[in-house]
Write an enzyme that holds these catalytic residues in place. Structure first.
Site, PDB file in Angstrom:
ATOM      1  N   SER A 108      30.553  24.167  41.957  1.00  0.00           N
ATOM      2  CA  SER A 108      31.017  25.217  42.704  1.00  0.00           C
ATOM      3  C   SER A 108      31.117  24.879  44.342  1.00  0.00           C
ATOM      4  CB  SER A 108      29.976  26.256  42.504  1.00  0.00           C
ATOM      5  OG  SER A 108      30.210  27.383  43.342  1.00  0.00           O
ATOM      6  N   HIS A 163      35.657  26.890  40.303  1.00  0.00           N
ATOM      7  CA  HIS A 163      35.709  28.534  39.952  1.00  0.00           C
ATOM      8  C   HIS A 163      36.041  29.393  41.175  1.00  0.00           C
ATOM      9  CE1 HIS A 163      31.828  29.548  41.253  1.00  0.00           C
ATOM     10  NE2 HIS A 163      31.239  28.622  40.546  1.00  0.00           N
TER      11      HIS A 163
END
Length: 302
Positions: free
Chosen positions: A185, A208
């Site tokens: 992330s 993501h």
């Protein structure tokens, strides 16, 4: 009236019969235990009570002492540096190493990147209010020649992660990052923020879309905010790595890589092939690269 008196007397006699019978069975020795303590006994009890309070007070003081080493054990202070290094590792997950190549400061970025909300006591975190002033201090310190970042983070707060990444990218000191375990992330910008980045073959990086916890207003402005936040992340990664913003966004929105999510999971060699990480390597590779940067910088300054 006489009958009432007789009934009362009989009732009283029956009620005290059992206690009197029990009292008659108590020996004189046992009866002495129930006597009020004498003046001598009271003084003895007070002395014992004071001693107990003194002992418990000393124990409390010992338990509340800090973990910082007391100092050098010998006159030459040989253990002073070892104690400082140990305490620094315990407090911040960092250590200073002095070598013939130069002085290297090792800083770990682990667990969850904590933002403006304090994480639970069971969560390992990297706190931006600790890292930001530390990075500023390292940049200005004449004792530090280079900084090695060790990453194993699940991600966390986007703005806190970007703040740390921007500060790392703005350092003039030689910097190297090594992804160990994972840098997921917002950990991706942290991994590419250093001058040169490495990832071990078993390392994983999850790319993501941005997520938000709590109440979300289903309005066009909300989705526009998400898009602008993702653009900030994509711009930073593309500026500090070899991947383009378009390719990074494509990895972020990939649909067939994870069963229950949108995005991509890249491992060490894949991250290098995609252009996010500079090279596959471990600790020795990272240190060799950092020492090379230190030599080059010293040569330029000389």
């Amino acid at each position: 009236a006489i009958c009432v008196i007789v009934v009362v007397l009989l009732t009283v006699g029956v009620s005290i019969r059992k206690p009197l019978k029990m009292a008659s069975g108590i020996s004189p020795v046992e009866a002495m235990r129930y006597q009020e303590p004498t003046g001598k006994q009271k003084r003895k009890e007070r002395v014992i009570s004071k001693k107990l309070r003194k002992i418990t007070g000393k124990a409390r003081d010992l338990m509340s002492e800090t973990t910082k080493p007391a100092g050098p054990s010998g006159e030459d202070g040989k253990n002073e540096n070892a104690g400082d290094v140990t305490q620094s590792v315990l407090d911040f997950g960092s250590a200073m190493t002095r070598t013939a190549h130069g002085n290297v400061y090792c800083l770990s970025i682990i667990g969850q990147i904590e933002g403006h909300t304090v994480a639970s006591n069971t969560t390992k975190t990297t706190k931006y209010e600790h890292v930001l002033p530390l990075l500023a201090k390292l940049e200005e310190s004449e004792e530090v020649d280079g900084v090695l970042f060790l990453l194993n983070t699940v991600g966390g707060d986007v703005e806190a992660g970007l703040a740390i990444a921007e500060l790392i990218a703005g350092m003039t000191k030689p910097t190297v990052s090594i992804v160990l375990g994972g840098s997921h992330s917002i950990g991706v910008p942290l991994a590419v923020a250093a001058r040169h980045s490495f990832a071990v073959p078993s390392a994983a990086m999850t790319v993501h879309p941005v997520r938000m916890s709590g109440m979300v207003i289903a309005a066009p402005q909300t989705y526009n905010y998400f898009q602008r936040l993702q653009d900030r992340i994509g711009d930073f990664v593309s500026r500090h790595s070899r991947i383009s913003r378009e390719d990074f966004t494509a990895l972020m929105l990939k649909k067939d890589d994870m069963a229950a999510d949108v995005g991509s999971v890249l491992y060490g060699e894949e991250a290098v092939e995609k252009g996010i990480i500079d090279a596959v390597g471990g600790l020795s590779d990272g240190l060799a690269c950092l020492y090379r940067q230190i030599r080059e910088q010293k040569g330029l300054e000389g």
